[in-house]
Design an enzyme around this catalytic site. Structure first.
Site, short mmCIF file in Angstrom:
data_model
loop_
_atom_site.label_atom_id
_atom_site.label_comp_id
_atom_site.label_asym_id
_atom_site.label_seq_id
_atom_site.Cartn_x
_atom_site.Cartn_y
_atom_site.Cartn_z
N ILE A 72 -7.04 7.77 -0.66
CA ILE A 72 -6.88 6.31 -0.73
C ILE A 72 -7.70 5.78 0.44
O ILE A 72 -7.54 6.24 1.58
CB ILE A 72 -5.39 5.89 -0.66
CG1 ILE A 72 -5.26 4.36 -0.74
CG2 ILE A 72 -4.67 6.44 0.54
CD1 ILE A 72 -3.82 3.88 -0.92
N SER A 73 -8.61 4.87 0.16
CA SER A 73 -9.57 4.43 1.18
C SER A 73 -8.88 3.72 2.34
O SER A 73 -7.80 3.15 2.21
CB SER A 73 -10.60 3.46 0.57
OG SER A 73 -11.46 4.16 -0.28
N GLN A 74 -9.55 3.77 3.49
CA GLN A 74 -9.11 3.03 4.67
C GLN A 74 -9.02 1.54 4.32
O GLN A 74 -9.93 0.99 3.69
CB GLN A 74 -10.16 3.25 5.77
CG GLN A 74 -9.86 2.58 7.08
CD GLN A 74 -10.99 2.80 8.08
OE1 GLN A 74 -11.93 3.55 7.82
NE2 GLN A 74 -10.90 2.15 9.22
N ARG A 115 0.82 -1.22 0.00
CA ARG A 115 0.00 0.00 0.00
C ARG A 115 0.85 1.27 0.00
O ARG A 115 0.44 2.29 -0.55
CB ARG A 115 -0.95 -0.02 1.21
CG ARG A 115 -1.97 1.13 1.23
CD ARG A 115 -2.96 0.93 2.38
NE ARG A 115 -4.04 1.93 2.36
CZ ARG A 115 -4.14 2.95 3.22
NH1 ARG A 115 -3.22 3.13 4.15
NH2 ARG A 115 -5.16 3.78 3.15
#
Length: 213
Positions: free
Chosen positions: A63-65, A37
């Protein structure tokens, strides 16, 4: 494009965190534990990459959790070879998760800056969506429909009709619905006219943008 032992170790800690929050699908957990990530974020924010938090990226997007990515992916119930429409390519992290699980991914991004960056970046990591385009997510991709699964990674004020129409019978559509706060919503297409709707708690996403041109 380094992936050190320290970063790999942090990823395994992240897997434990999302597992403790209720993610059970082992293939999804393996994807979270395998995909670097930190490479999807600016290198100066590398230390934030393995916290279970959303983080700003270019073009006022995030950027999503990781938990949210895992939650949406688990709801989709991806099988290898599934055709998946992703609305909101963003950083490409969710796209990478879907590719890792063996899906044939068709992805749409509304922000040209992000689209160009992700289009170049994903193949360098070995993740190749079947088709990626710059366009209006509300319209889906009718030329490639129907899809086994559809995932929307931005908050929509309603469920766009074109997306419902582009879902196969037996397919699953996962979308966060709402304005300030979104309710994660699963639509299962039971027949040409019948959909079953299930909701799963509150989440916060950036808004799904319409093409005003």
């Amino acid at each position: 494009m380094k992936d050190s032992h320290r970063q790999q170790g942090k990823r395994q800690q992240l897997v434990k965190i999302v597992q403790e929050k209720g993610i059970e699908d082992q293939k999804v957990l393996k994807a979270i534990g395998s995909i670097p990530r930190h490479l999807f974020m600016d290198s100066s924010f590398e230390d934030h990459a393995y916290q279970d938090k959303a983080f700003p990226i270019a073009a006022d997007q995030t950027i999503s959790q990781p938990y949210t990515v895992a939650f949406q992916t688990e709801l989709l119930q991806i099988k290898r070879g599934d055709t998946v429409l992703e609305i909101g390519t963003g950083s490409g992290y969710q796209t990478a998760v879907l590719c890792y699980l063996g899906a044939k991914v068709y992805t749409v991004e509304r922000q040209r800056e992000l689209f160009k960056k992700t289009e170049r970046f994903l193949p360098k990591l070995g993740y190749r969506p079947k088709y990626a385009t710059f366009g209006d997510g509300y319209l889906g991709l009718p030329d490639y429909a129907p899809f086994d699964k559809i995932i929307v990674t931005a908050g929509a004020p309603f469920i766009p009709k074109p997306l419902m129409q582009q879902l196969k019978v037996g397919g699953r559509l996962v979308i966060p619905v709402g304005d300030e706060v979104q309710i994660m919503t699963l639509l299962e297409r039971k027949s040409q006219k019948e959909f079953k709707k299930t909701t799963f708690g509150e989440f916060r996403f950036v808004p799904l943008l319409e093409d005003k041109n």
